[in-house]
Scaffold this active site. Structure first.
Site, PDB file in Angstrom:
ATOM      1  N   ASP A  58      91.943  77.655 -14.351  1.00  0.00           N
ATOM      2  CA  ASP A  58      91.772  77.281 -15.751  1.00  0.00           C
ATOM      3  C   ASP A  58      93.170  77.328 -16.345  1.00  0.00           C
ATOM      4  OD1 ASP A  58      91.405  77.213 -18.531  1.00  0.00           O
ATOM      5  OD2 ASP A  58      89.501  78.266 -18.421  1.00  0.00           O
ATOM      6  N   SER A 139      99.778  60.140 -22.583  1.00  0.00           N
ATOM      7  CA  SER A 139      98.783  59.107 -22.858  1.00  0.00           C
ATOM      8  C   SER A 139      99.384  58.084 -23.810  1.00  0.00           C
ATOM      9  CB  SER A 139      97.550  59.743 -23.506  1.00  0.00           C
ATOM     10  OG  SER A 139      96.676  58.777 -24.042  1.00  0.00           O
ATOM     11  N   TYR A 152      93.650  64.920 -30.392  1.00  0.00           N
ATOM     12  CA  TYR A 152      94.061  64.442 -29.071  1.00  0.00           C
ATOM     13  C   TYR A 152      95.478  63.874 -29.126  1.00  0.00           C
ATOM     14  CZ  TYR A 152      93.773  62.070 -24.546  1.00  0.00           C
ATOM     15  OH  TYR A 152      93.995  61.658 -23.261  1.00  0.00           O
TER      16      TYR A 152
END
Length: 267
Positions: A58, A139, A152
């Site tokens: 994680d 991104s 985001y």
């Protein structure tokens, strides 16, 4: 010459799996980390030979970063040549609709996880440099801030900022640092929804907007280029490349389009 090794987070599916297969096919010792143990098993099952490792991680757990990297380095002959910070989640919708827990989770995984990974892997990359590499998956949402994507976009702008900062900070160690910025990629992320209060699939939004979905293998190729190249940013897919060009040369037009748009754009 010692076999080179690469550690990839989010290796149980999507971009992480594609990158693992790409590097394994070219002779690298590959390590994949994820919370999806079944997915990691599928990734390793697709890699021939024994030059592979998997471990649960994680990315929000800073202590586990240290133990996972130590375990991988031991399996890979004591070295780590590259890290791909790929693990991430999608979060969308109006900021006013998001639960605080959704905001925290996105920030913790997408941004803090990248910082933790970079911090933990630094001693290994310093040891194998020059020629070692840190690749952070950003991104198209890190190029322009889109409506309904504030959290985001914040994480992906942040990932690019981390990459740019470490590119300057680590140059003396011979460590290559780069960000890879995909547009819409054929990964399981497209099958999700923007947030808990939405039941509209991201994939359907992309199709309705007439935008292309790029094969995930193109991202794996960009990661390979980033590990071996000298650029800071690698834009993958027509959407990301168009956005980067327009944001640089026509920022006013981009702003107008984004302000008039009711649908978010991003990975």
């Amino acid at each position: 010459m010692a076999q080179r090794s690469i550690f990839i987070t989010g290796g149980g599916s999507g971009i992480g799996r594609a990158a693992a297969l790409h590097f394994a096919a070219r002779g690298w010792f590959v390590g994949v980390a994820d919370i999806n143990e079944a997915g990691m098993a599928e990734t390793l099952g697709a890699i021939a030979g024994e030059a592979k490792w998997a471990g649960r991680l994680d990315v929000r757990d800073r202590a586990r970063w240290d133990s996972a990297l130590a375990e991988f380095a031991a399996a890979a002959g004591g070295r780590i040549d590259a890290l791909v910070n790929n693990a991430g989640i999608g979060t969308g919708g109006s900021l006013s609709e998001l639960d605080p827990e959704e905001i925290d989770r996105c920030l913790d995984i997408n941004l803090k996880g990248v910082l933790y990974g970079a911090q933990a892997v630094y001693p290994y990359l310093q040891k194998t440099g020059p020629g070692s590499a840190l690749v952070n998956i950003a991104s198209a949402a890190g190029i322009a801030g889109s409506a309904g994507m504030s959290v985001y976009c914040a994480t992906k702008f942040g990932v690019r900022a981390v990459s740019e900062s470490l590119d300057a900070e680590w140059v003396g160690d011979g460590i290559t640092v780069a960000s890879v910025c995909p547009g819409f990629i054929e990964t399981p992320l497209l099958n999700g929804t923007g947030n808990r209060k939405s039941n509209e699939a991201i994939r359907e939004r992309v199709k309705a907007a007439g935008l292309e979905i790029t094969p995930v293998e193109r991202v794996a190729e960009a990661i390979w280029d980033a590990v071996h190249g000298t650029k800071l940013d690698y834009f993958v897919g027509p959407t990301a490349k168009r956005m980067a060009f327009a944001k640089r040369w026509m920022p006013g037009k981009v702003r107008k389009q984004l302000r008039n748009s009711l649908r978010p754009l991003g990975q």
